[in-house]
Design a protein around this motif. Sequence first.
Motif, PDB file in Angstrom:
ATOM      1  N   PHE A 171      61.643  75.124 108.056  1.00 24.62           N
ATOM      2  CA  PHE A 171      62.263  74.081 107.248  1.00 24.62           C
ATOM      3  C   PHE A 171      62.950  73.072 108.160  1.00 24.62           C
ATOM      4  N   PRO A 172      62.929  71.801 107.813  1.00 23.70           N
ATOM      5  CA  PRO A 172      63.615  70.811 108.658  1.00 23.70           C
ATOM      6  C   PRO A 172      65.130  70.987 108.657  1.00 23.70           C
ATOM      7  N   ARG A 173      65.677  71.489 107.572  1.00 25.63           N
ATOM      8  CA  ARG A 173      67.103  71.818 107.485  1.00 25.63           C
ATOM      9  C   ARG A 173      67.234  73.129 106.718  1.00 25.63           C
ATOM     10  N   MET A 174      68.289  73.847 106.966  1.00 25.59           N
ATOM     11  CA  MET A 174      68.503  75.101 106.242  1.00 25.59           C
ATOM     12  C   MET A 174      68.637  74.860 104.744  1.00 25.59           C
ATOM     13  N   TRP A 175      69.263  73.737 104.372  1.00 23.52           N
ATOM     14  CA  TRP A 175      69.514  73.476 102.963  1.00 23.52           C
ATOM     15  C   TRP A 175      68.244  73.137 102.198  1.00 23.52           C
ATOM     16  N   GLU A 176      67.152  72.840 102.923  1.00 28.96           N
ATOM     17  CA  GLU A 176      65.907  72.485 102.253  1.00 28.96           C
ATOM     18  C   GLU A 176      65.336  73.635 101.434  1.00 28.96           C
ATOM     19  N   ILE A 177      65.781  74.855 101.699  1.00 28.90           N
ATOM     20  CA  ILE A 177      65.299  75.993 100.917  1.00 28.90           C
ATOM     21  C   ILE A 177      65.741  75.890  99.457  1.00 28.90           C
ATOM     22  N   VAL A 178      66.855  75.189  99.201  1.00 26.86           N
ATOM     23  CA  VAL A 178      67.370  75.084  97.830  1.00 26.86           C
ATOM     24  C   VAL A 178      66.463  74.223  96.962  1.00 26.86           C
ATOM     25  N   PRO A 179      66.143  72.980  97.342  1.00 29.63           N
ATOM     26  CA  PRO A 179      65.207  72.213  96.492  1.00 29.63           C
ATOM     27  C   PRO A 179      63.811  72.822  96.443  1.00 29.63           C
ATOM     28  N   THR A 180      63.372  73.459  97.536  1.00 26.75           N
ATOM     29  CA  THR A 180      62.054  74.111  97.513  1.00 26.75           C
ATOM     30  C   THR A 180      62.018  75.232  96.479  1.00 26.75           C
ATOM     31  N   SER A 181      63.065  76.023  96.434  1.00 31.26           N
ATOM     32  CA  SER A 181      63.125  77.107  95.447  1.00 31.26           C
ATOM     33  C   SER A 181      63.366  76.568  94.044  1.00 31.26           C
ATOM     34  N   PHE A 182      64.053  75.438  93.956  1.00 30.04           N
ATOM     35  CA  PHE A 182      64.341  74.867  92.642  1.00 30.04           C
ATOM     36  C   PHE A 182      63.055  74.441  91.928  1.00 30.04           C
ATOM     37  N   TYR A 183      62.167  73.794  92.662  1.00 30.05           N
ATOM     38  CA  TYR A 183      60.929  73.312  92.034  1.00 30.05           C
ATOM     39  C   TYR A 183      59.940  74.438  91.742  1.00 30.05           C
ATOM     40  N   SER A 184      60.219  75.625  92.210  1.00 30.77           N
ATOM     41  CA  SER A 184      59.371  76.760  91.869  1.00 30.77           C
ATOM     42  C   SER A 184      59.851  77.484  90.615  1.00 30.77           C
ATOM     43  N   LEU A 185      60.970  77.034  90.029  1.00 28.21           N
ATOM     44  CA  LEU A 185      61.480  77.652  88.808  1.00 28.21           C
ATOM     45  C   LEU A 185      60.697  77.151  87.595  1.00 28.21           C
ATOM     46  N   THR A 204      64.319  76.171  82.980  1.00 30.12           N
ATOM     47  CA  THR A 204      65.426  76.356  83.923  1.00 30.12           C
ATOM     48  C   THR A 204      65.718  75.068  84.677  1.00 30.12           C
ATOM     49  N   GLN A 205      64.695  74.347  85.078  1.00 34.47           N
ATOM     50  CA  GLN A 205      64.900  73.084  85.775  1.00 34.47           C
ATOM     51  C   GLN A 205      65.607  72.071  84.887  1.00 34.47           C
ATOM     52  N   VAL A 209      73.069  70.246  83.881  1.00 30.03           N
ATOM     53  CA  VAL A 209      74.357  70.613  84.483  1.00 30.03           C
ATOM     54  C   VAL A 209      74.762  69.601  85.549  1.00 30.03           C
ATOM     55  N   GLY A 210      73.799  69.076  86.282  1.00 29.77           N
ATOM     56  CA  GLY A 210      74.109  68.092  87.314  1.00 29.77           C
ATOM     57  C   GLY A 210      74.144  66.658  86.830  1.00 29.77           C
ATOM     58  N   SER A 211      73.897  66.420  85.569  1.00 30.38           N
ATOM     59  CA  SER A 211      73.871  65.045  85.054  1.00 30.38           C
ATOM     60  C   SER A 211      75.267  64.583  84.661  1.00 30.38           C
ATOM     61  N   GLN A 212      75.367  63.281  84.362  1.00 29.41           N
ATOM     62  CA  GLN A 212      76.649  62.707  83.959  1.00 29.41           C
ATOM     63  C   GLN A 212      77.079  63.186  82.579  1.00 29.41           C
ATOM     64  N   ALA A 213      76.122  63.513  81.732  1.00 32.25           N
ATOM     65  CA  ALA A 213      76.462  63.971  80.380  1.00 32.25           C
ATOM     66  C   ALA A 213      77.251  65.277  80.405  1.00 32.25           C
TER      67      ALA A 213
END
Length: 707
Positions: free
Chosen positions: A609-623, A627-628, A634-638
Amino acid sequence: MAGEPRRQGSSRLYNNAEVLDTIPGQVYPSDQQSLRLRRASSRVSNRSHPQFDRNPTEQDGEGNSEPARDLRSIPLPMALKRAVRQVQEMKAPGVSSGGSWKWRKTKFLHKLKEIVRGFFYFFTLWRKTLQMIGGNFGGGVQSYFLFLRFLVLLNFLSFLLIAGFVLTPSIVFRSRGTSLVNSTGQEECMGYDPSPQVLVLFYNYFLDLLSGTGFMEYSYLFYGFYNNTMVEDSSFSYNIPLAYLFTIVFYFVFSLICIIAQMGTAARVAVATGGGAVGNYSLIVFTGWDYGCLGDQATKLKQKNIHYRLQVDLEEEIIKKKTAALTMGQKLLLYTLRFFLGLVAFGLIIAAFYGIFLATLFSQNTEEEGILGLIFEYLPSIVITTGNFLVPFLCDQIASLERYAPSTTVIVALLRAVFLRLVSLGVLLFTLWREITCNGETSSGECEVCHYNSNFHKCWETRVGQEMYKLTLFDLLINLAVLVLVEFPRRMVVDNWSNKLAQWVGRQEFVVSANVLGLVYGQTVVWSGALFCPLLPFINIIKFIILFYCKKITLFYNCRPALKTFRSTSSTFVFLVVLLFGWGLATVVMIYSMAEIHPSVACGPFRFFPRMWEIVPTSFYSLSATTQEFLFFVGSQAFSIPLFALSCVVMCYFIALAAVYGKSVALLRAQLKLEGHDKQFLVKQIEGLSRQLRIPTHLTEAEHYQG
């Protein structure tokens, strides 16, 4: 005549039982009956009532019932409270089954809570030892050992977290699972194989154990041994890189929660005492004694502890009076002296930083083998430990010349020493960062191919973990060496040699600030290396347990009670604040390593991975899509704006509540001061009248106590 005042006093004592009539929910036969007669009448009346009132209420003139006040909130002697409790248990006007069940449930939960609390108190770590330390050396020294126990428990819970989510799954699933991404990479960045291919001499195993290389490097102790695998089954899946990342993040969050909770406990005590000697004196006199002390030894230890706490308050009040009596010229001279000595202490700290920087550069650029290579590898640790020993010692001597109060002297010396230790650790990490990232230029020079300096180390995360491991191990070895080679010989020389020089040196004092700083430094090292050496909290548990018994031995056998004690109420809070600074430094290192530095291509769970944190978005799109969508919401302004508004409302409520409580406490303190002035005025009036009437003082005092 002598018996007449006694009879009057006893009649007053029995008539004080009339106060029971003011307690809600109580009905007594007569206002003139004594407490003994009222108990007898209560027993007689209870025989004609088969039911019991377990939830007494009070009624006003209109027949409305209100719950009775808690006995603990009513200012009555303990004997009267016991009598009221017995009367409440025997009183029986008849209640509903619902109220009786509620009362039994409350009583059962209260008893269960007391049993659980007693159970945990019985198994409290080092309980008797801490009681002995507090009784013989005061609360200031005891606060160090309490702080050490807190760190042991914190590391134990942290190790359980890491072992449950990272270590155990890695051991179980090591032979299973598939790679998350394609295992391709530049040849210049690969080729990491720390396991030896030839026969190794026995003493090399000892060197590897001390330096973290060889068989130690390729083990579960360091980052490079963990795989980037994901276990997938029809009903189960486990992503080891994602678990590794989230476990470390939650480890830091959990540590922060524990520190803040402990700070809240210490802050409540500091606020209760008002941060001064007057409130602390009241707390000691009225609530300081432990009625659970059993045996002569526990009682004597508690008496000594209270004696030390009162001694601290008296010493600080004397220093405050001397400071208040200084003239303007003397104050100006004192502040000038403090400013000059502060500059000297700051210069010593800067010199130590420069020495650490040079030692780290020399250690990283020198390649030697054998014992000499081990010494060069430990050179940064040796320089850091030497600086952490010499500079705080000189700063302590400087602080003793600045004429602060004992507690203020400890805090000032602690802040200077913690600045030295934490920034010295920061200098070491900065030097390693320069070597890993080519001074921040990862797109040129030796970092152009791999985006990090692969010539420095094929697995730079393991290299950083080895440095943290060596710092932890070397700190323990230095403490053991000082105990055996310095503290015991000093005590033997002082006790068995009558030379004036030996008697002038004397036994050493247990310097709380320096020892607390050692704990903060060790815990900061563990936090800084937890990402690169996941088992470092377990090593720190062993280190702190050994350190506890070593410090206990040196305290009881090699140290003498301090000539100047200090208040542990405010110092405990300062210790936690300093620990919070160390946590902040380690958090910056963790976040920067995850978000900015390219992981090693040849090792670790994030090797591709180019950065350690890249595992989070990679795993997110596999959900799954549901769930997505939920996580996007949860992350939106609403969702975030109403949550932020609700948080602000709750925060404003608690701030207003704290302000109201603060004003109430201030009013109560002012009222107590006024009552104290009134009592002093009355005592002076009584003394004046006794002089005018020529009444002996001891008779006046006897009448005062009898009345």
